[in-house]
Design an enzyme around this catalytic site. Structure first.
Site, PDB file in Angstrom:
ATOM      1  N   ASP A   1      17.697  14.418   3.480  1.00  0.00           N
ATOM      2  CA  ASP A   1      16.431  14.755   3.153  1.00  0.00           C
ATOM      3  C   ASP A   1      15.769  16.049   3.760  1.00  0.00           C
ATOM      4  O   ASP A   1      15.712  16.170   4.839  1.00  0.00           O
ATOM      5  CB  ASP A   1      15.557  13.600   3.653  1.00  0.00           C
ATOM      6  CG  ASP A   1      13.846  13.638   3.487  1.00  0.00           C
ATOM      7  OD1 ASP A   1      13.600  14.771   2.710  1.00  0.00           O
ATOM      8  OD2 ASP A   1      13.343  12.854   3.816  1.00  0.00           O
TER       9      ASP A   1
ATOM     10  N   ASP B   1      11.047  20.087  -1.106  1.00  0.00           N
ATOM     11  CA  ASP B   1      11.200  18.685  -0.649  1.00  0.00           C
ATOM     12  C   ASP B   1      12.174  18.108  -1.718  1.00  0.00           C
ATOM     13  O   ASP B   1      12.140  17.815  -2.866  1.00  0.00           O
ATOM     14  CB  ASP B   1       9.993  18.006  -0.750  1.00  0.00           C
ATOM     15  CG  ASP B   1      10.037  16.700  -0.291  1.00  0.00           C
ATOM     16  OD1 ASP B   1      11.119  16.105   0.380  1.00  0.00           O
ATOM     17  OD2 ASP B   1       9.165  15.886  -0.133  1.00  0.00           O
TER      18      ASP B   1
END
Ligand SMILES: *[C@@H]1O[C@H](CO)[C@@H](O)[C@H](O)[C@H]1NC(C)=O
Ligand SMILES: *[C@@H]1O[C@H](CO)[C@@H](O)[C@H](O)[C@H]1NC(C)=O
Ligand SMILES: *[C@@H]1O[C@H](CO)[C@@H](O)[C@H](O)[C@H]1NC(C)=O
Ligand SMILES: *[C@@H]1O[C@H](CO)[C@@H](O)[C@H](O)[C@H]1NC(C)=O
Ligand SMILES: *[C@@H]1O[C@H](CO)[C@@H](O)[C@H](O)[C@H]1NC(C)=O
Length: 468
Positions: free
Chosen positions: A280, A87
């Protein structure tokens, strides 16, 4: 199938006024740590994105849902095995423990991701009990910050700090690799940042600076690669072009860059937008300004489901040869429209269809609807992206799909550390789209998770779509 044209891209590039810097070690192999990424499929990516985008906006930064790309690692002595969901949108590594109420439930819900047992590791050390993540949907994880040895991609990190969820409602382990300034202990408790995984690799000398490259590869490939401390010049076409990360402060905590132009086929959808967009890897879809998203839906034949915040598209558009382009002052990334057509199974295990019987797929772009503008996996699979946290820069190039060769160059230190990269000339500063402050961002209230999964099926039966 898709071969990217270097000529088309090169025509858009400014002159290479900064030259090309190549660093190849002569005193041994490059100091890099490479890892293969594997992709997991999730039933409805938008629902977890919705949780996540709200988190990103409020900078609370952790995801309680599956993220798509994971890596293997082991922690402790003797080693305990983990599957960590990568992430770039958060900054803490955290794992569950087998004694937690969640993980000790029937069916062993944490078995796939792995559980950490501090007492079974001779190298475990307690740091504090300030680890506390809370999710937008009301769930969370509370426990200790600890340190222990971690092995990943053949690299061994000594006494890396991470969180252990003694009380947790999420079964995944998360490997956040963003800025240390975005760590939970910093944003929640105002403590100093600690060296998270990429920072620790750098401080321990496994890599030269806090920088890594992400290669997600195309939609039809199940694997990608992350390379800490290096770039692989075989995984992209043309030149890497370097852009400054956009932030309202001198110390950025998120990966915002400035989007200037967007095209679909021969049509220009936006020019000189100067819009801050968040890169992201934990977001499955991309989120663009509402009017632009609607124009895209109209042109590709996607049908927007208002209640769900996503659009569906006939799966046959997956055969399309049309392209979108996204420009960032200098660099332009071509995203084939077929990369935006996502196969989706409902909780019933069935593929939805339109009322004329045509198979419906999820479309990879949604309206931002007041939240952050995000370029998620549907964009990132077409871009090779270097995150240089030491210089607050992002370098981008077109992905080379299914690269079979490898040429790894080390990222060194200093202001032109990324090899084979040129600075974009006159990069635009973001005029809109940056979150104001830690808590100022606001997006629409979140539906409870279970209700929204059921809601997708309900939307399909009541709208233009129906469930087979
Ligand atoms: C890339 O590899 C995947 C999986 O093997 C394959 O389905 C796809 O056709 C390949 N794409 C290209 C452009 O070669
Ligand atoms: C889409 O882009 C690819 C690679 O740049 C190119 O080969 C192809 O011709 C483009 N498709 C169209 C319809 O222009
Ligand atoms: C992770 O480990 C599992 C089981 O040990 C293995 O099957 C899988 O291929 C590994 N995945 C990666 C990304 O290395
Ligand atoms: C380790 O074991 C001791 C004694 O059994 C127990 O009190 C303690 O809570 C355990 N610590 C952790 C971190 O699980
Ligand atoms: C964790 O944070 C939440 C939200 O701020 C708070 O309500 C809760 O009391 C905290 N839990 C612990 C154990 O500190």
């Amino acid at each position: 199938m898709k071969v990217f044209s270097i000529c088309a891209l090169a025509a858009l590039l400014p002159p290479l006024s900064y030259g090309i810097t190549l660093h190849k070690r002569e005193d041994g192999p490059p100091k890099v740590v490479g890892l293969d990424l594997h992709r997991t499929r999730i039933p409805n990516p938008h629902i977890r994105d919705r949780v996540r985008r709200q988190k990103t906006t409020v900078k609370a930064s952790l995801d309680n849902m599956q993220t798509l790309y994971f890596v293997n690692a082991s922690i402790g002595t003797p080693p305990q095995q983990f599957r960590l969901h990568l992430d770039t949108g958060s900054s803490d590594l955290w794992v569950n423990t087998d004694s937690s109420p969640l993980c000790s439930q029937d069916g062993d819900p944490c078995a796939t991701s792995g559980v950490y047992s501090a007492n079974d590791s001779s190298t475990y050390d307690y740091v504090n009990s300030a680890f506390n993540i809370s999710y937008v949907d009301g769930s969370g994880a509370v426990g200790d910050y600890v340190t222990d040895d971690l092995t990943i991609g053949g690299a061994k990190l000594d006494q890396l700090q991470f969180g252990v969820g003694y009380e947790s409602t999420a079964s995944q382990s998360i490997l956040g690799i963003g800025y240390p300034g975005n760590e939970i202990q910093v944003i929640r408790n105002g403590q100093d940042p600690y060296d998270n995984l990429p920072a620790k690799m750098a401080s321990q000398g496994l890599i030269q600076s806090n920088a890594y490259s992400l290669y997600l590869n195309s939609l039809d490939s199940e694997t990608g690669q992350i390379l800490f401390g290096g770039v692989d010049t075989e995984q992209f076409e043309g030149d890497l072009q370097t852009l400054p990360i956009q932030s309202n402060s001198d110390d950025p905590t998120s990966f915002f860059i400035t989007l200037t132009d967007v095209t679909l086929g021969s049509r220009t959808l936006g020019s000189d937008m100067n819009l801050a967009v968040l890169l992201d890897s934990g977001s499955s879809l991309s989120y663009l300004p509402d009017t632009m998203a609607q124009e895209i839906f109209d042109r590709v034949g996607a049908v927007y489901q208002d209640g769900e915040g996503v659009a569906f598209i006939p799966c046959r558009v997956g055969e399309s040869q049309a392209n979108m382009t996204f420009s960032f002052s200098g660099p332009t990334i071509t995203v084939p429209v077929k990369e935006l057509v996502l196969d989706m199974l409902q909780i019933t295990g069935r593929r939805p269809s339109f009322s004329n019987g045509e198979s419906a797929c999820l479309f990879g772009i949604s309206p931002a609807s007041g939240g952050s503008h995000v370029l998620g996996d549907t964009f990132m699979r077409s871009a090779y992206i270097v995150y240089d946290l030491d210089n607050n820069e992002i370098s981008l190039a077109q992905t080379r799909v299914n690269a079979t060769r490898s040429n790894v160059l080390e990222i060194r230190t200093g202001s032109s550390a990324v090899p084979d990269a040129v600075k974009a000339s006159s990069p635009a500063t973001a005029a809109t789209g940056l979150p104001e402050g830690a808590a100022a961002g606001h997006v629409a209230p979140l539906l409870p998770l279970a209700a929204s999964i059921v809601g997708v099926a309900a939307g399909l039966t009541s709208g233009l779509l129906f469930v087979l």
